[in-house]
Structures are given as structure tokens and as C-alpha cells.
Design a protein around this motif. Structure first.
Motif, PDB file in Angstrom:
ATOM      1  N   LYS A  23      15.294  -5.117 -12.960  1.00  0.00           N
ATOM      2  CA  LYS A  23      15.224  -4.167 -11.857  1.00  0.00           C
ATOM      3  C   LYS A  23      13.805  -4.126 -11.292  1.00  0.00           C
ATOM      4  O   LYS A  23      12.874  -3.686 -11.964  1.00  0.00           O
ATOM      5  CB  LYS A  23      15.621  -2.770 -12.337  1.00  0.00           C
ATOM      6  CG  LYS A  23      15.650  -1.736 -11.206  1.00  0.00           C
ATOM      7  CD  LYS A  23      16.065  -0.379 -11.746  1.00  0.00           C
ATOM      8  CE  LYS A  23      16.076   0.656 -10.619  1.00  0.00           C
ATOM      9  NZ  LYS A  23      16.438   2.001 -11.115  1.00  0.00           N
ATOM     10  N   PRO A  24      13.642  -4.598 -10.036  1.00  0.00           N
ATOM     11  CA  PRO A  24      12.300  -4.568  -9.441  1.00  0.00           C
ATOM     12  C   PRO A  24      11.785  -3.141  -9.284  1.00  0.00           C
ATOM     13  O   PRO A  24      12.550  -2.212  -9.035  1.00  0.00           O
ATOM     14  CB  PRO A  24      12.517  -5.231  -8.071  1.00  0.00           C
ATOM     15  CG  PRO A  24      13.809  -5.977  -8.186  1.00  0.00           C
ATOM     16  CD  PRO A  24      14.644  -5.196  -9.153  1.00  0.00           C
ATOM     17  N   GLN A  25      10.485  -2.987  -9.433  1.00  0.00           N
ATOM     18  CA  GLN A  25       9.860  -1.682  -9.265  1.00  0.00           C
ATOM     19  C   GLN A  25       8.959  -1.693  -8.047  1.00  0.00           C
ATOM     20  O   GLN A  25       8.479  -2.739  -7.607  1.00  0.00           O
ATOM     21  CB  GLN A  25       9.027  -1.341 -10.511  1.00  0.00           C
ATOM     22  CG  GLN A  25       9.845  -1.242 -11.786  1.00  0.00           C
ATOM     23  CD  GLN A  25       8.959  -0.980 -12.999  1.00  0.00           C
ATOM     24  OE1 GLN A  25       7.770  -1.252 -12.967  1.00  0.00           O
ATOM     25  NE2 GLN A  25       9.554  -0.463 -14.062  1.00  0.00           N
ATOM     26  N   LEU A  26       8.740  -0.507  -7.482  1.00  0.00           N
ATOM     27  CA  LEU A  26       7.819  -0.386  -6.361  1.00  0.00           C
ATOM     28  C   LEU A  26       6.385  -0.362  -6.881  1.00  0.00           C
ATOM     29  O   LEU A  26       6.064   0.351  -7.827  1.00  0.00           O
ATOM     30  CB  LEU A  26       8.104   0.882  -5.565  1.00  0.00           C
ATOM     31  CG  LEU A  26       9.368   0.896  -4.694  1.00  0.00           C
ATOM     32  CD1 LEU A  26       9.494   2.234  -3.974  1.00  0.00           C
ATOM     33  CD2 LEU A  26       9.336  -0.243  -3.687  1.00  0.00           C
ATOM     34  N   ILE A  27       5.549  -1.142  -6.251  1.00  0.00           N
ATOM     35  CA  ILE A  27       4.135  -1.208  -6.624  1.00  0.00           C
ATOM     36  C   ILE A  27       3.321  -0.594  -5.496  1.00  0.00           C
ATOM     37  O   ILE A  27       3.413  -1.022  -4.344  1.00  0.00           O
ATOM     38  CB  ILE A  27       3.694  -2.661  -6.882  1.00  0.00           C
ATOM     39  CG1 ILE A  27       4.460  -3.211  -8.094  1.00  0.00           C
ATOM     40  CG2 ILE A  27       2.194  -2.753  -7.095  1.00  0.00           C
ATOM     41  CD1 ILE A  27       4.131  -4.626  -8.437  1.00  0.00           C
ATOM     42  N   GLY A  59       7.467   3.036   1.052  1.00  0.00           N
ATOM     43  CA  GLY A  59       7.254   3.625  -0.261  1.00  0.00           C
ATOM     44  C   GLY A  59       6.445   2.759  -1.191  1.00  0.00           C
ATOM     45  O   GLY A  59       5.939   3.233  -2.218  1.00  0.00           O
ATOM     46  N   GLY A  60       6.308   1.491  -0.895  1.00  0.00           N
ATOM     47  CA  GLY A  60       5.537   0.579  -1.731  1.00  0.00           C
ATOM     48  C   GLY A  60       6.078  -0.831  -1.629  1.00  0.00           C
ATOM     49  O   GLY A  60       7.080  -1.087  -0.957  1.00  0.00           O
ATOM     50  N   GLN A  61       5.433  -1.750  -2.292  1.00  0.00           N
ATOM     51  CA  GLN A  61       5.885  -3.135  -2.292  1.00  0.00           C
ATOM     52  C   GLN A  61       6.682  -3.430  -3.560  1.00  0.00           C
ATOM     53  O   GLN A  61       6.389  -2.905  -4.629  1.00  0.00           O
ATOM     54  CB  GLN A  61       4.678  -4.079  -2.207  1.00  0.00           C
ATOM     55  CG  GLN A  61       3.868  -3.924  -0.934  1.00  0.00           C
ATOM     56  CD  GLN A  61       3.035  -5.156  -0.666  1.00  0.00           C
ATOM     57  OE1 GLN A  61       3.548  -6.264  -0.569  1.00  0.00           O
ATOM     58  NE2 GLN A  61       1.727  -4.967  -0.534  1.00  0.00           N
ATOM     59  N   GLU A  62       7.700  -4.268  -3.413  1.00  0.00           N
ATOM     60  CA  GLU A  62       8.576  -4.573  -4.539  1.00  0.00           C
ATOM     61  C   GLU A  62       7.950  -5.601  -5.469  1.00  0.00           C
ATOM     62  O   GLU A  62       7.342  -6.584  -5.018  1.00  0.00           O
ATOM     63  CB  GLU A  62       9.931  -5.100  -4.055  1.00  0.00           C
ATOM     64  CG  GLU A  62      10.879  -4.043  -3.539  1.00  0.00           C
ATOM     65  CD  GLU A  62      10.584  -3.678  -2.083  1.00  0.00           C
ATOM     66  OE1 GLU A  62       9.684  -4.314  -1.500  1.00  0.00           O
ATOM     67  OE2 GLU A  62      11.243  -2.773  -1.559  1.00  0.00           O
ATOM     68  N   ALA A  63       8.097  -5.378  -6.762  1.00  0.00           N
ATOM     69  CA  ALA A  63       7.734  -6.402  -7.737  1.00  0.00           C
ATOM     70  C   ALA A  63       8.655  -7.603  -7.542  1.00  0.00           C
ATOM     71  O   ALA A  63       9.800  -7.465  -7.129  1.00  0.00           O
ATOM     72  CB  ALA A  63       7.874  -5.853  -9.151  1.00  0.00           C
ATOM     73  N   GLY A  64       8.129  -8.777  -7.818  1.00  0.00           N
ATOM     74  CA  GLY A  64       8.945  -9.979  -7.640  1.00  0.00           C
ATOM     75  C   GLY A  64       8.965 -10.479  -6.211  1.00  0.00           C
ATOM     76  O   GLY A  64       9.864 -11.239  -5.851  1.00  0.00           O
ATOM     77  N   THR A  65       7.993 -10.085  -5.403  1.00  0.00           N
ATOM     78  CA  THR A  65       7.904 -10.552  -4.021  1.00  0.00           C
ATOM     79  C   THR A  65       6.501 -11.095  -3.760  1.00  0.00           C
ATOM     80  O   THR A  65       5.574 -10.890  -4.541  1.00  0.00           O
ATOM     81  CB  THR A  65       8.211  -9.439  -3.013  1.00  0.00           C
ATOM     82  OG1 THR A  65       7.220  -8.399  -3.126  1.00  0.00           O
ATOM     83  CG2 THR A  65       9.590  -8.840  -3.254  1.00  0.00           C
TER      84      THR A  65
END
Length: 480
Positions: free
Chosen positions: A249-253, A266-272
């Protein structure tokens, strides 16, 4: 004599090559190591035998092309010794001295017979587990034709198979080699080729290819390599995105600046991957410091790779914005490396980044700048493909990757790379400079975001002593 190793593979003594071979060379077989003079064959052969000595195995180096003193010099240059390796020096010169005043010149057939008998006698006497034969070029020159050369190798292979020996045959490939007859590579269980090329600028580029390996699903294609003092041959396996552990599950960074995070929904997604594009002075490197600081303060690890800035310059610039990163670096939370791009291959760089993620558990990776990295390489289109594989690996690992991309000139609009890199980014953050009433203003816009909503409004980026902020853009007054 040491006990035979019952493992299904034996180490080559080169960690990266073992990884490509899925553990090492299958046991009790004959292998060919091909390459031009100076490509690293002898060094790799010594590493192969040293690995055998460390495993308690008997090892022989049969040399027709180099003396024991020359082999010793190569070992010493890396801080090694030949302890535990028996060197058998043979000659194919065609003369045997029977007395001080008499020499008998041998025919090619007799020379082959004498050479073969000497090798077989050494193997039967010392019972080696590993053997290096250096080199096949001398035997090829004696035989004079490929069919005869092939028959010699068939007989040698049959003999070694009965002795349960893992043999590495060095084959020096030169422009004068006669390759018109039957090929001999089919006789070997595996063939490894060392490639050496000199570009128009920069150092020698070295690569290897496992062109054949029976019963092993090797990572095919070219892999970068180098010869390092004290290490010998070092291999950098090409990045395979499928080997990365995929996150659930990607998290917002977040960046630590609320207004900037709002622009990304809200932030950038992990895994991008985020491309940060802008001219000189727009704040591209500031963005990388911002996200690095926020991640470190959350307790996450970060890796930052510099191609246009020294470490001390980076620290001082960040400190001027109120971002204290030196202690994180000392504590090992921040992996920070600066490079001379002309001295690093795409394969080596990919391995360094991969290790920062797998060993240091870095969750944010910044490459500053992609422009500087690609501009130093002779084949930029191929380097972009290497970077794409690396980015896919990082994405599967749940890493937020930021690529800094410079534009030409202070106020230019063209990206400073002659190949298209826009497809690399899931997100594109565009930074620009405009002039208003004698003052330069920095604009910031999220022009692309594949995952989730984002703000399309243009905002102003304020970089001041001790702080970075994003504010609603105050438009120019409407002229009347």
C-alpha cells in the motif's frame, strides 16, 4: 586432500558474476572466458582460484602465455598472494634442451603431445578441484586449423570430466585469430565474454556478457564491470525490476510545507517518480533538500546523489535554508554521495542506488541532477533505458524518486538533454522564473500527476534565509 564440495555450484570469486549466474558455475564442467588483451581475464581467473583456496580446494593455474613471476605481480598489485595456488608453467616454443649444446626442434604434433601430457600429469598428481588454462590462443596457433583445435579441446574436456575438475579456459580474442573453421564454443558448458572499449572521452568502458550457460537461467545481455585495485574484477549486474519486493500500500510522502503538499493533493505517493524541471536558480535542488529533510525528521532514511555539486556546497546551501543535515549524514540516516560522472558507469550507479534502498532502507531517493549524469555518458539513449529500469525497481520498492532536470541557460525553456525523458516521470513539478517590476519571482506548478488529483494553479515559491514557502500567486495588476 580437502573434501570435495558437494554444492551444485562453485563461486567465481566475483560476487556480481555469481549473482548473474544465480549462485555460481555449475560444478564439474568446462567454461571459456573470452576477451581481448587487457580485458581482465587473468585477474578474474586468479579470483576464481582464490575462491577455491578459501573453500579448501586444490587449485592449479596452467600457464602457456605468462610466467609465474608475472602472475605474482598481478596478484601483488591487488594485495593478494598466490598461496594455495599451484602454478604450472608450460612452453609451446618448440624446443627441448637435452644438453647444454643441443636442442631438438619439435613438430606441431609433438608440441601438442608434450603440452597435453604435462597438463594431464599435473592434474593426476595434484588432483585439483579447480583449474585455469591460460591460454587457448597458444594451442590455436600450434594446431593451425580449427578442426584440429576442436579435437584437442574435445580430448581435454573428456579428460577433465573424468577427474571431476571445474576448468576455466582463457581465450584471448585478437584481430588475427582464425575463426573461419568450426567454432569451439559449443564444447564448453558456458562461455563468458569480457568486452573492453574506449570512448571518445573518459576512461575505458568494460562490460561482460554470459553468452552461454547451460541449465542456468542467467541474466542475459551486457553487464558493466570494472577492474579495481585491491578488488580485482568487479561486476555490476544490470538492474532487474522484477527482483524488487513490491509494496502492498503506497503512502503519501510530505514535504513539510503544507501549501506544497496541497498542490499534490495531500502529498506525493511512494513508489512514484517526480521530475523537478526548471532553469538555473529556480529552486530545483532546494526541493530535493526539502523532501530529504522532511523524510529524515519523520525517521525515514534518504539517499541523495549529486552530479553537479560538492557535499560541502550541498550542506551549506541547505543550512542557509534552515535544514540541518550533517548529523543525519554522520548517523548514517542520509546516504549522500557526489560523483565525477565520467568515472562511473550506468551499471555501477544502479547498484549503488539499489544498495541504498536494500541495505540502508532509504525511502526517498534524489538524483541531482539527471541532466549532469546523462550529459557525461557517450550513449545517452541507452543510459535513459538503464535509468528507466532503475526507476521501475525503485517504484516496486515503494521509494519516492526525485529526478532534478535542468533547462538550458538562466532563462531558457529547453530541457538540457538531447533525449526525451518526460516519460520517466509519474509527476512533473515545473519551476520557472519571471520578472515583475525589476524583481525575479519563482513560479511553481504541478503540470502532471498520474496518481490522484493535483492543483493546476500557478503559485509563487519563496526561498528566503532560513525558510522555504509556497504562497498563492499574486497576479500582475490589470493594465488600464
Amino acid at each position: 586432500m580437502a573434501k570435495r564440495n558437494k554444492s551444485s555450484t562453485v563461486s567465481t570469486g566475483i560476487a556480481g558474476l555469481d549473482e548473474i549466474l544465480r549462485g555460481g558455475l555449475p560444478t564439474s564442467n568446462l567454461y571459456m572466458l573470452q576477451g581481448a588483451p587487457g580485458s581482465g581475464k587473468t585477474t578474474a581467473a586468479l579470483q576464481f582460484l582464490r575462491a577455491g583456496v578459501e573453500a579448501g580446494e586444490s587449485c592449479i593455474y596452467v600457464t602457456l602465455s605468462q610466467t609465474a613471476a608475472e602472475l605474482e605481480a598481478i596478484a601483488v598489485s591487488h594485495g593478494w598472494t598466490l598461496d594455495g595456488i599451484r602454478v604450472e608453467e608450460l612452453s609451446t616454443s618448440g624446443t627441448v634442451n637435452e644438453a647444454d649444446d643441443q636442442s631438438i626442434f619439435l613438430t606441431a604434433d609433438l608440441r601438442l603431445d608434450e603440452t597435453r601430457k604435462a597438463i594431464e600429469a599435473a592434474v593426476e598428481k595434484h588432483k585439483p578441484r579447480r583449474l585455469v588454462y591460460d591460454s587457448l590462443l597458444e594451442i590455436r596457433l600450434i594446431t593451425g586449423d580449427s578442426p584440429r583445435f576442436r579435437r584437442e579441446l574435445i580430448g581435454f574436456k573428456s579428460f577433465l570430466a573424468k577427474q571431476d575438475v571445474v576448468a576455466l579456459l582463457l581465450d584471448t580474442q585478437t584481430a588475427g585469430n582464425d575463426r573461419s573453421g568450426e567454432e569451439v564454443e559449443g564444447l564448453a558448458h558456458g562461455v563468458i565474454r569480457f568486452d573492453k572499449s574506449l570512448e571518445e572521452y573518459g576512461g575505458v568502458r568494460r562490460r561482460l556478457e554470459v553468452s552461454k550457460m547451460r541449465s542456468v537461467p542467467v541474466a542475459d545481455g551486457y553487464h558493466d564491470m570494472a577492474i579495481r585495485e585491491g578488488e580485482g574484477v568487479v561486476v555490476f549486474p544490470r538492474i532487474m525490476p522484477s527482483t524488487a519486493p513490491e509494496i502492498a500500500k503506497p503512502q503519501l510522502i510530505k514535504s513539510g510545507v503544507a501549501e506544497l503538499d496541497e498542490m499534490f493533493g495531500g502529498g506525493q505517493e511512494a513508489g512514484t517518480t517526480t521530475l523537478v524541471i526548471g532553469q538555473s536558480g529556480t529552486g530545483k535542488s532546494t526541493m530535493s533538500s526539502l523532501y530529504a529533510t522532511a523524510a529524515l525528521e519523520r525517521g525515514e532514511n534518504v539517499a541523495l546523489f549529486l552530479f553537479e555539486e560538492r557535499l560541502e556546497t550541498f550542506f551549506r546551501r541547505s543550512e542557509g535554508l534552515g535544514m540541518e543535515l550533517r548529523q543525519f549524514h554522520k548517523d548514517g540516516k542520509l546516504v549522500l554521495r557526489d560523483f565525477n560522472p565520467n568515472e562511473i558507469s550506468p551499471g555501477e550507479f544502479g547498484q549503488i542506488v539499489q544498495e541504498a534502498v536494500t541495505q540502508n532502507k532509504s525511502r526517498v531517493v534524489v538524483i541531482d541532477s539527471l541532466t549532469g549524469y546523462l550529459s557525461s555518458l557517450p550513449h545517452r539513449d541507452k543510459a535513459v533505458r538503464d535509468i528507466q529500469s532503475l526507476l521501475k525497481y525503485l517504484a516496486r520498492s515503494g521509494v519516492l524518486t526525485m529526478l532534478i532536470v535542468a533547462q538550458h541557460g538562466l532563462l531558457g525553456q529547453n530541457v538540457g538533454i538531447d533525449v526525451d525523458v518526460s516519460f520517466l516521470g509519474d509527476t512533473v513539478l515545473l519551476l520557472r522564473i519571471m520578472e515583475h517590476e525589476g524583481r525575479l519571482r519563482r513560479n511553481i506548478t504541478v503540470v502532471k500527476k498520474r496518481h490522484g488529483p493535483h492543483d493546476l494553479n500557478v503559485r509563487e515559491l519563496l526561498i528566503e534565509s532560513g525558510s522555504v514557502s509556497v504562497v498563492a500567486y499574486n497576479p500582475l495588476p490589470d493594465p488600464k
